[in-house]
Design a protein around this motif. Structure first.
Motif, mmCIF file in Angstrom:
data_model
loop_
_atom_site.group_PDB
_atom_site.id
_atom_site.type_symbol
_atom_site.label_atom_id
_atom_site.label_comp_id
_atom_site.label_asym_id
_atom_site.label_seq_id
_atom_site.Cartn_x
_atom_site.Cartn_y
_atom_site.Cartn_z
ATOM 1 N N LEU A 188 24.516 44.226 -9.608
ATOM 2 C CA LEU A 188 24.160 45.349 -8.754
ATOM 3 C C LEU A 188 22.795 45.907 -9.159
ATOM 4 O O LEU A 188 22.253 45.562 -10.208
ATOM 5 N N THR A 189 22.259 46.754 -8.314
ATOM 6 C CA THR A 189 21.041 47.496 -8.641
ATOM 7 C C THR A 189 21.390 48.977 -8.709
ATOM 8 O O THR A 189 22.482 49.397 -8.308
ATOM 9 N N LEU A 190 20.455 49.786 -9.190
ATOM 10 C CA LEU A 190 20.694 51.229 -9.261
ATOM 11 C C LEU A 190 20.949 51.817 -7.880
ATOM 12 O O LEU A 190 21.665 52.809 -7.743
ATOM 13 N N GLU A 191 20.366 51.200 -6.845
ATOM 14 C CA GLU A 191 20.537 51.722 -5.486
ATOM 15 C C GLU A 191 21.956 51.544 -4.959
ATOM 16 O O GLU A 191 22.386 52.303 -4.080
ATOM 17 N N ASN A 192 22.699 50.572 -5.488
ATOM 18 C CA ASN A 192 24.075 50.396 -5.006
ATOM 19 C C ASN A 192 25.107 50.500 -6.125
ATOM 20 O O ASN A 192 26.245 50.062 -5.982
ATOM 21 N N PHE A 193 24.692 51.108 -7.242
ATOM 22 C CA PHE A 193 25.602 51.355 -8.361
ATOM 23 C C PHE A 193 26.207 52.743 -8.200
ATOM 24 O O PHE A 193 25.501 53.708 -7.891
ATOM 25 N N LEU B 133 20.697 59.024 -6.246
ATOM 26 C CA LEU B 133 19.453 59.577 -6.785
ATOM 27 C C LEU B 133 18.259 59.157 -5.931
ATOM 28 O O LEU B 133 18.312 58.147 -5.219
ATOM 29 N N PRO B 134 17.154 59.926 -5.997
ATOM 30 C CA PRO B 134 15.964 59.593 -5.196
ATOM 31 C C PRO B 134 15.467 58.176 -5.484
ATOM 32 O O PRO B 134 15.462 57.726 -6.636
ATOM 33 N N GLU B 135 15.037 57.489 -4.428
ATOM 34 C CA GLU B 135 14.562 56.118 -4.592
ATOM 35 C C GLU B 135 13.406 56.033 -5.587
ATOM 36 O O GLU B 135 13.313 55.074 -6.358
ATOM 37 N N SER B 136 12.533 57.030 -5.570
ATOM 38 C CA SER B 136 11.387 57.001 -6.482
ATOM 39 C C SER B 136 11.831 57.053 -7.935
ATOM 40 O O SER B 136 11.237 56.393 -8.810
ATOM 41 N N GLU B 137 12.864 57.825 -8.224
ATOM 42 C CA GLU B 137 13.373 57.922 -9.595
ATOM 43 C C GLU B 137 14.005 56.609 -10.026
ATOM 44 O O GLU B 137 13.768 56.127 -11.150
ATOM 45 N N LEU B 138 14.788 56.001 -9.145
ATOM 46 C CA LEU B 138 15.413 54.721 -9.468
ATOM 47 C C LEU B 138 14.364 53.625 -9.645
ATOM 48 O O LEU B 138 14.480 52.781 -10.534
ATOM 49 N N ALA B 139 13.341 53.663 -8.797
ATOM 50 C CA ALA B 139 12.270 52.660 -8.895
ATOM 51 C C ALA B 139 11.531 52.777 -10.222
ATOM 52 O O ALA B 139 11.169 51.765 -10.839
ATOM 53 N N ALA B 140 11.339 54.004 -10.692
ATOM 54 C CA ALA B 140 10.640 54.214 -11.958
ATOM 55 C C ALA B 140 11.465 53.675 -13.125
ATOM 56 O O ALA B 140 10.914 53.084 -14.072
ATOM 57 N N VAL B 141 12.767 53.875 -13.072
ATOM 58 C CA VAL B 141 13.640 53.357 -14.134
ATOM 59 C C VAL B 141 13.583 51.832 -14.165
ATOM 60 O O VAL B 141 13.405 51.214 -15.224
ATOM 61 N N ALA B 142 13.736 51.215 -13.000
ATOM 62 C CA ALA B 142 13.707 49.755 -12.938
ATOM 63 C C ALA B 142 12.350 49.210 -13.376
ATOM 64 O O ALA B 142 12.274 48.194 -14.086
#
Length: 277
Positions: free
Chosen positions: A189-194, A200-209
């Motif tokens: 899975l990814t953070l977007e579907n976990f 959480l905001p897409e920008s925050e998840l993108a920064a983590v990844a």
């Protein structure tokens, strides 16, 4: 004396659905009845209550794996509806009732008291230094009734392990959301579907990844690299090692007795309480 790591890992698997009955719909309902607005109000009220009126920033640090601002949406507001002392009592009462309902005939088994006593002896034996949530729970009186006693002991053991897991993450430079990202990637899975991070905001998840990609732990598609898998395995192995301390209070024979005694409890509780609740 020590115990084989595979047995410590098995105990983690066995106690998880027993302790996490606290996050079930039945306990959620009990917290809503006293004014909580939703699941997360009850979650933070119940789990943070042993820390008293600690500020949101302190609870955020102790819980580790929530995004900035998530804890503050619930604390200190929940304390306008229930005191920490009452939240502790409510959580214990509702969790024991929910667990008893799930166990059915297992709750009446004569051997359950022995299982609860072994788990309690282990749960009360470990050092508290560096174990904030575990130490908070240790300050609470241990219930006498066997089902409540077993729930309390498994909750102590779960928080002890959780405190150690946080230490392992910190030692490997993995932040709370990064830990979620590695767990998600390990199951495809990814953070977007976990479940714990999809909101959480897409920008925050993108920064983590992106941070994990720069370190070579995730690839461009968000899948775990060999380095990522190795890092996650080291964290899990260290977590198991750090989780061993409570069980050193038990002999090898008593540890096997505890594992055997927990198996039917696990089977009954696991039917309705998922491991990732």
């Amino acid at each position: 004396m020590t115990h084989p790591p595979e047995k410590v890992r098995r105990l983690f698997e066995l106690i998880e659905p027993i302790a996490t009955v606290s996050f079930s719909a039945d306990v959620d309902r009990a917290f809503r009845e006293v004014g909580m607005r939703g699941f997360w109000d009850g979650y933070f009220a119940g789990r943070a209550a042993p820390l008293g009126l600690a500020p949101a920033a302190v609870v955020h640090a102790a819980f580790y794996n929530f995004a900035d601002g998530e804890v503050a949406r619930h604390l200190p507001w929940v304390w306008t509806r229930i005191s920490p002392e009452d939240a502790i009592a409510l959580r214990e009462r509702a969790s024991a009732t929910a667990l008893r309902d799930r166990l059915g005939a297992v709750a009446e088994d004569a051997g359950l008291r022995r299982v609860a006593d072994l788990a309690t002896r282990a749960a009360l034996s470990a050092p508290t230094e560096g174990r904030v949530l575990y130490a908070g729970l240790r300050a609470i009186a241990v219930p006498e009734e066997p089902v409540a006693r077993l729930w309390h002991a498994t909750t102590l053991l779960r928080e002890h392990r959780g405190d150690g897991h946080i230490a392992a993450l910190v030692a490997h430079g993995i932040g709370g959301l990064e830990g979620h990202a590695l767990l998600a990637a390990s199951v495809g899975l990814t953070l977007e579907n976990f479940g714990r991070t999809h909101h959480l905001p897409e920008s925050e998840l993108a920064a983590v990844a992106a941070g994990l990609r720069r370190r070579g732990l995730l690839d461009g598609a968000g899948a775990m690299t060999d380095a990522g898998r190795a890092t996650k395995q080291r964290i899990e192995d260290l977590t198991d090692t750090l989780a061993t301390a409570p069980y050193l209070a038990l002999s090898a024979e008593e540890l096997d007795e505890l594992i055997a005694g927990l198996e039917p409890v696990f089977a009954a509780a696991h039917e309705q309480v998922p491991l990732d609740a």
